[in-house]
Write an enzyme that holds these catalytic residues in place. Structure first.
Site, PDB file in Angstrom:
ATOM      1  N   THR A  15       0.814  -1.225   0.000  1.00 46.67           N
ATOM      2  CA  THR A  15       0.000   0.000   0.000  1.00 46.67           C
ATOM      3  C   THR A  15       0.845   1.271   0.000  1.00 46.67           C
ATOM      4  OG1 THR A  15      -0.072  -0.166   2.392  1.00 46.67           O
ATOM      5  CG2 THR A  15      -1.950  -1.078   1.194  1.00 46.67           C
ATOM      6  N   GLY A  16       2.167   1.129   0.061  1.00 45.20           N
ATOM      7  CA  GLY A  16       3.039   2.308   0.114  1.00 45.20           C
ATOM      8  C   GLY A  16       3.321   2.881  -1.265  1.00 45.20           C
ATOM      9  N   VAL A  18       6.097   2.992  -2.960  1.00 41.32           N
ATOM     10  CA  VAL A  18       6.896   2.087  -3.790  1.00 41.32           C
ATOM     11  C   VAL A  18       6.129   0.791  -4.084  1.00 41.32           C
ATOM     12  CG1 VAL A  18       9.021   0.721  -3.885  1.00 41.32           C
ATOM     13  CG2 VAL A  18       9.089   3.044  -2.991  1.00 41.32           C
ATOM     14  N   ARG A  43      -3.044  -2.127   9.570  1.00 37.20           N
ATOM     15  CA  ARG A  43      -3.836  -0.927   9.243  1.00 37.20           C
ATOM     16  C   ARG A  43      -4.515  -1.047   7.890  1.00 37.20           C
ATOM     17  NH1 ARG A  43       0.669   1.759  11.447  1.00 37.20           N
ATOM     18  NH2 ARG A  43       1.704   1.884   9.431  1.00 37.20           N
ATOM     19  N   SER A  44      -3.872  -1.743   6.958  1.00 41.47           N
ATOM     20  CA  SER A  44      -4.401  -1.810   5.586  1.00 41.47           C
ATOM     21  C   SER A  44      -5.141  -3.103   5.292  1.00 41.47           C
ATOM     22  CB  SER A  44      -3.253  -1.679   4.587  1.00 41.47           C
ATOM     23  OG  SER A  44      -2.653  -0.431   4.684  1.00 41.47           O
ATOM     24  N   ARG A 103      21.511  -4.195   2.704  1.00 38.68           N
ATOM     25  CA  ARG A 103      22.389  -3.808   1.590  1.00 38.68           C
ATOM     26  C   ARG A 103      23.875  -4.028   1.835  1.00 38.68           C
ATOM     27  NH1 ARG A 103      19.443   1.911   0.872  1.00 38.68           N
ATOM     28  NH2 ARG A 103      17.533   1.160  -0.114  1.00 38.68           N
ATOM     29  N   CYS A 134      17.890   4.786  -3.832  1.00 37.33           N
ATOM     30  CA  CYS A 134      17.492   5.455  -5.076  1.00 37.33           C
ATOM     31  C   CYS A 134      18.579   6.383  -5.634  1.00 37.33           C
ATOM     32  CB  CYS A 134      16.198   6.240  -4.854  1.00 37.33           C
ATOM     33  SG  CYS A 134      16.081   7.024  -3.233  1.00 37.33           S
ATOM     34  N   SER A 164       8.830  12.049  -2.399  1.00 40.07           N
ATOM     35  CA  SER A 164       8.237  10.707  -2.524  1.00 40.07           C
ATOM     36  C   SER A 164       9.173   9.624  -2.003  1.00 40.07           C
ATOM     37  CB  SER A 164       7.854  10.417  -3.974  1.00 40.07           C
ATOM     38  OG  SER A 164       8.957  10.664  -4.825  1.00 40.07           O
ATOM     39  N   ARG A 240      16.995  17.559   0.534  1.00 40.07           N
ATOM     40  CA  ARG A 240      15.566  17.388   0.193  1.00 40.07           C
ATOM     41  C   ARG A 240      15.048  18.692  -0.387  1.00 40.07           C
ATOM     42  NH1 ARG A 240      13.458  12.641   0.386  1.00 40.07           N
ATOM     43  NH2 ARG A 240      14.103  12.392   2.526  1.00 40.07           N
ATOM     44  N   HIS A 247      14.548  12.504  -8.532  1.00 42.09           N
ATOM     45  CA  HIS A 247      15.743  13.008  -7.863  1.00 42.09           C
ATOM     46  C   HIS A 247      16.702  13.570  -8.921  1.00 42.09           C
ATOM     47  CE1 HIS A 247      14.376  11.141  -4.296  1.00 42.09           C
ATOM     48  NE2 HIS A 247      15.293  10.213  -4.102  1.00 42.09           N
TER      49      HIS A 247
HETATM   50  O1  25A Z   1      10.979   2.208   8.476  1.00 40.56           O
HETATM   51  P1  25A Z   1      11.764   3.075   7.568  1.00 40.56           P
HETATM   52  O2  25A Z   1      12.945   2.381   6.952  1.00 40.56           O
HETATM   53  O3  25A Z   1      12.111   4.418   8.181  1.00 40.56           O
HETATM   54  O4  25A Z   1      10.808   3.414   6.321  1.00 40.56           O
HETATM   55  C1  25A Z   1       9.783   4.381   6.423  1.00 40.56           C
HETATM   56  C2  25A Z   1       8.953   4.452   5.189  1.00 40.56           C
HETATM   57  O5  25A Z   1       9.714   4.842   4.065  1.00 40.56           O
HETATM   58  C3  25A Z   1       9.055   4.359   2.884  1.00 40.56           C
HETATM   59  C4  25A Z   1       7.888   3.564   3.290  1.00 40.56           C
HETATM   60  O6  25A Z   1       6.717   4.427   3.393  1.00 40.56           O
HETATM   61  C5  25A Z   1       8.367   3.163   4.682  1.00 40.56           C
HETATM   62  O7  25A Z   1       7.299   2.706   5.456  1.00 40.56           O
HETATM   63  N1  25A Z   1      10.102   3.691   2.131  1.00 40.56           N
HETATM   64  C6  25A Z   1      10.999   2.731   2.434  1.00 40.56           C
HETATM   65  N2  25A Z   1      11.876   2.533   1.462  1.00 40.56           N
HETATM   66  C7  25A Z   1      11.555   3.408   0.497  1.00 40.56           C
HETATM   67  C8  25A Z   1      12.084   3.765  -0.777  1.00 40.56           C
HETATM   68  N3  25A Z   1      13.179   3.180  -1.279  1.00 40.56           N
HETATM   69  C9  25A Z   1      10.416   4.125   0.921  1.00 40.56           C
HETATM   70  N4  25A Z   1       9.829   5.056   0.190  1.00 40.56           N
HETATM   71  C10 25A Z   1      10.383   5.334  -1.005  1.00 40.56           C
HETATM   72  N5  25A Z   1      11.482   4.734  -1.489  1.00 40.56           N
HETATM   73  P2  25A Z   1       5.319   4.269   2.588  1.00 40.56           P
HETATM   74  O8  25A Z   1       4.293   4.929   3.427  1.00 40.56           O
HETATM   75  O9  25A Z   1       5.370   4.703   1.183  1.00 40.56           O
HETATM   76  O10 25A Z   1       5.063   2.729   2.537  1.00 40.56           O
HETATM   77  C11 25A Z   1       4.917   2.021   3.694  1.00 40.56           C
HETATM   78  C12 25A Z   1       4.460   0.593   3.299  1.00 40.56           C
HETATM   79  O11 25A Z   1       4.967  -0.318   4.279  1.00 40.56           O
HETATM   80  C13 25A Z   1       3.850  -0.918   4.948  1.00 40.56           C
HETATM   81  N6  25A Z   1       4.200  -1.200   6.329  1.00 40.56           N
HETATM   82  C14 25A Z   1       4.586  -0.349   7.279  1.00 40.56           C
HETATM   83  N7  25A Z   1       4.811  -1.011   8.435  1.00 40.56           N
HETATM   84  C15 25A Z   1       4.555  -2.306   8.187  1.00 40.56           C
HETATM   85  C16 25A Z   1       4.172  -2.431   6.838  1.00 40.56           C
HETATM   86  N8  25A Z   1       3.844  -3.590   6.297  1.00 40.56           N
HETATM   87  C17 25A Z   1       3.905  -4.683   7.081  1.00 40.56           C
HETATM   88  N9  25A Z   1       4.268  -4.667   8.378  1.00 40.56           N
HETATM   89  C18 25A Z   1       4.600  -3.505   8.966  1.00 40.56           C
HETATM   90  N10 25A Z   1       4.962  -3.490  10.251  1.00 40.56           N
HETATM   91  C19 25A Z   1       2.771   0.105   4.818  1.00 40.56           C
HETATM   92  O12 25A Z   1       1.504  -0.459   4.992  1.00 40.56           O
HETATM   93  C20 25A Z   1       2.978   0.576   3.399  1.00 40.56           C
HETATM   94  O13 25A Z   1       2.499  -0.365   2.480  1.00 40.56           O
HETATM   95  P3  25A Z   1       0.504   0.263   6.021  1.00 40.56           P
HETATM   96  O14 25A Z   1      -0.689  -0.629   6.050  1.00 40.56           O
HETATM   97  O15 25A Z   1       1.175   0.512   7.328  1.00 40.56           O
HETATM   98  O16 25A Z   1       0.189   1.675   5.428  1.00 40.56           O
HETATM   99  C21 25A Z   1      -0.954   1.892   4.667  1.00 40.56           C
HETATM  100  C22 25A Z   1      -1.154   3.393   4.609  1.00 40.56           C
HETATM  101  O17 25A Z   1      -1.387   3.882   5.947  1.00 40.56           O
HETATM  102  C23 25A Z   1      -0.837   5.180   6.125  1.00 40.56           C
HETATM  103  N11 25A Z   1      -0.067   5.208   7.384  1.00 40.56           N
HETATM  104  C24 25A Z   1       1.250   5.071   7.526  1.00 40.56           C
HETATM  105  N12 25A Z   1       1.592   5.157   8.821  1.00 40.56           N
HETATM  106  C25 25A Z   1       0.455   5.333   9.514  1.00 40.56           C
HETATM  107  C26 25A Z   1      -0.611   5.353   8.596  1.00 40.56           C
HETATM  108  N13 25A Z   1      -1.884   5.517   8.986  1.00 40.56           N
HETATM  109  C27 25A Z   1      -2.131   5.636  10.296  1.00 40.56           C
HETATM  110  N14 25A Z   1      -1.168   5.630  11.233  1.00 40.56           N
HETATM  111  C28 25A Z   1       0.135   5.478  10.882  1.00 40.56           C
HETATM  112  N15 25A Z   1       1.070   5.464  11.831  1.00 40.56           N
HETATM  113  C29 25A Z   1       0.009   5.463   4.923  1.00 40.56           C
HETATM  114  O18 25A Z   1      -0.612   6.456   4.153  1.00 40.56           O
HETATM  115  C30 25A Z   1       0.090   4.140   4.184  1.00 40.56           C
HETATM  116  O19 25A Z   1       0.072   4.341   2.794  1.00 40.56           O
HETATM  117  O1  L14 Z   2      16.170   3.464   0.403  1.00 45.54           O
HETATM  118  O2  L14 Z   2      14.058   9.828   0.706  1.00 45.54           O
HETATM  119  O3  L14 Z   2      17.614   3.856   1.953  1.00 45.54           O
HETATM  120  O4  L14 Z   2      13.563   9.729   2.807  1.00 45.54           O
HETATM  121  C1  L14 Z   2      15.590   5.897   2.816  1.00 45.54           C
HETATM  122  C2  L14 Z   2      15.269   7.403   2.878  1.00 45.54           C
HETATM  123  C3  L14 Z   2      15.093   5.888   0.394  1.00 45.54           C
HETATM  124  C4  L14 Z   2      14.810   7.357   0.432  1.00 45.54           C
HETATM  125  C5  L14 Z   2      16.643   4.192   1.273  1.00 45.54           C
HETATM  126  C6  L14 Z   2      13.991   9.209   1.768  1.00 45.54           C
HETATM  127  C7  L14 Z   2      16.095   5.587   1.441  1.00 45.54           C
HETATM  128  C8  L14 Z   2      14.318   7.754   1.785  1.00 45.54           C
END
Ligand code: 25A
Ligand code: L14
Length: 343
Positions: A15-16, A18, A43-44, A103, A134, A164, A240, A247
């Site tokens: 659902t994110g 990516v 949540r999803s 990685r 990225c 993004s 940013r 990018h």
């Molecule tokens: O943990 P990190 O490493 O710091 O990563 C943080 C975030 O960075 C994004 C991604 O965000 C990630 O969660 N990310 C990571 N690598 C990336 C990259 N290379 C990157 N983005 C770009 N390039 P995202 O919001 O785009 O996607 C998150 C996805 O991960 C699912 N997820 C999160 N925790 C999970 C999980 N899945 C399984 N188990 C877990 N424990 C997340 O699903 C989404 O698919 P979701 O169900 O949690 O989210 C559905 C929608 O809900 C909203 N939302 C997010 N946080 C909350 C929330 N709603 C309510 N409360 C919240 N706290 C969001 O809009 C989300 O789309």
């Molecule tokens: O893939 O732009 O290591 O905030 C984590 C930070 C992706 C980009 C990764 C950002 C990055 C992200």
């Protein structure tokens, strides 16, 4: 040998920002999917996403989600990958992970298909293949042929990164702040420590003890691992900017042997995955809004660095969600399917 020629696929983090793009890439590139499982946090659960015109309900990611799955694409954050990828691998599923969790593990290959596809073979170590950061991906695509031909001694890079990359919530934050400011309304900063609308933040990911950010050090370590050369000097400043998708990077390279700008342009014109966009007289150069939505790494402003003997400057732009994340992961899965699983 798999004789039925299709695979059971899962997307974790479906659902994110990516994850949704990964699903589209699997469709667009006609990946041989037999079944697809869409996983996210609780949540999803139950939310519906579409794959090839069919609605599919999102399931909660669990340790047991990967039984019977051949390949899983992960993009749910580092903590989730660290915890769940080993369960997937243990069930015989090959993980292509988009987070930073695996990685730099010496047993895990870090792959950009145009650069080091041979490294994919090392998936056998842990059942995991890592997708690079990225900003690193779009840098090594054009630098790889330069390194092979001239030898790269040092890279100085500054990035201009879209929101993004941080995921959906950051896309919403830039949108809300921009509208609030233009309408004289109050707003908050929740995702970033400062206002991102109409601003530039020299801060991506967390700060480390050496004064660099983690994003900057990923560019140092990942570049050396992918180009398989620890002698390359890399220094980065990651920024940013208030852009939604795409990018941009200003890259300065010092080569070992002389590379004239015209030679570099000719070399990049025949490099797979690169599109040279370099006609400054007509105001033509790579732009984030042109890179968004496609898979080429755009390279322009190629010119000699007149301050040193063997120096080149260039401006490199790519879609961070596509080539920087989802497309690169699906390309890896395609090579896995074709060359290692035999589909
Ligand atoms: O943990 P990190 O490493 O710091 O990563 C943080 C975030 O960075 C994004 C991604 O965000 C990630 O969660 N990310 C990571 N690598 C990336 C990259 N290379 C990157 N983005 C770009 N390039 P995202 O919001 O785009 O996607 C998150 C996805 O991960 C699912 N997820 C999160 N925790 C999970 C999980 N899945 C399984 N188990 C877990 N424990 C997340 O699903 C989404 O698919 P979701 O169900 O949690 O989210 C559905 C929608 O809900 C909203 N939302 C997010 N946080 C909350 C929330 N709603 C309510 N409360 C919240 N706290 C969001 O809009 C989300 O789309
Ligand atoms: O893939 O732009 O290591 O905030 C984590 C930070 C992706 C980009 C990764 C950002 C990055 C992200």
């Amino acid at each position: 040998m798999n004789t039925d020629r299709t695979l059971n696929v899962a997307v974790a983090g479906a659902t994110g920002a990516v994850g949704i793009q990964m699903i589209s890439c699997l469709e667009e590139r006609n990946f041989p999917v037999k079944s697809i499982r869409l996983l996210a946090s609780g949540r999803s659960k139950g939310r519906k996403l579409t794959f090839r015109g069919r609605e599919i309900a999102v399931e909660e990611l669990k340790e047991t989600s990967f039984k019977g799955i051949d390949i899983a694409l992960f993009s749910a954050g580092g903590g989730t990958s660290e915890k769940f990828a080993p369960f997937a691998a243990n069930d015989g599923c090959i993980v292509v992970d988009n987070s930073s969790a695996w990685r730099m593990d010496p047993e895990v290959p870090l792959v950009v298909p145009e650069v080091n596809p041979h490294a994919i073979a090392q998936f056998r170590n842990k059942g995991i293949i890592a997708n690079p950061n990225c900003s690193t991906i779009q840098m090594v695509v054009p630098l790889n042929p330069l390194h092979k031909t001239y030898g790269i001694r040092r890279i100085v890079v500054s990035t201009y990164q879209a929101v993004s990359g941080t995921g959906k919530k950051a896309i919403d934050e830039l949108d809300l702040q921009t509208r609030a400011i233009l309408n004289f309304k109050a707003f908050e900063s929740k995702v970033y420590p400062h206002t991102i609308a109409f601003n530039c933040l020299p801060h991506i990911d967390v700060f480390l003890a050496n004064g660099y950010t983690k994003e900057e050090m990923k560019m140092v370590h990942e570049t050396r691992k992918i180009l398989e050369d620890d002698s390359i000097g890399v220094t980065a400043t990651t920024v940013r900017v208030p852009v939604f998708y795409g990018h941009s990077e200003s890259i300065n390279i010092e080569t070992k042997t002389k590379a004239a700008a015209s030679d570099v342009r000719a070399l990049l014109e025949k490099t797979t995955g690169v599109k040279v966009v370099d006609d400054p007289e007509n105001n033509i150069y790579p732009l984030a809004i042109d890179a968004a939505g496609q898979d080429f790494t755009l390279v322009g402003r190629i010119r000699d660095d007149e301050s040193i003997e063997n120096g080149i400057n260039m401006w490199v732009v790519a879609d961070n969600i596509r080539k920087g994340a989802a497309t690169n992961a699906v390309q890896i899965a395609e090579i896995l399917a074709k060359e290692y699983i035999g589909v």
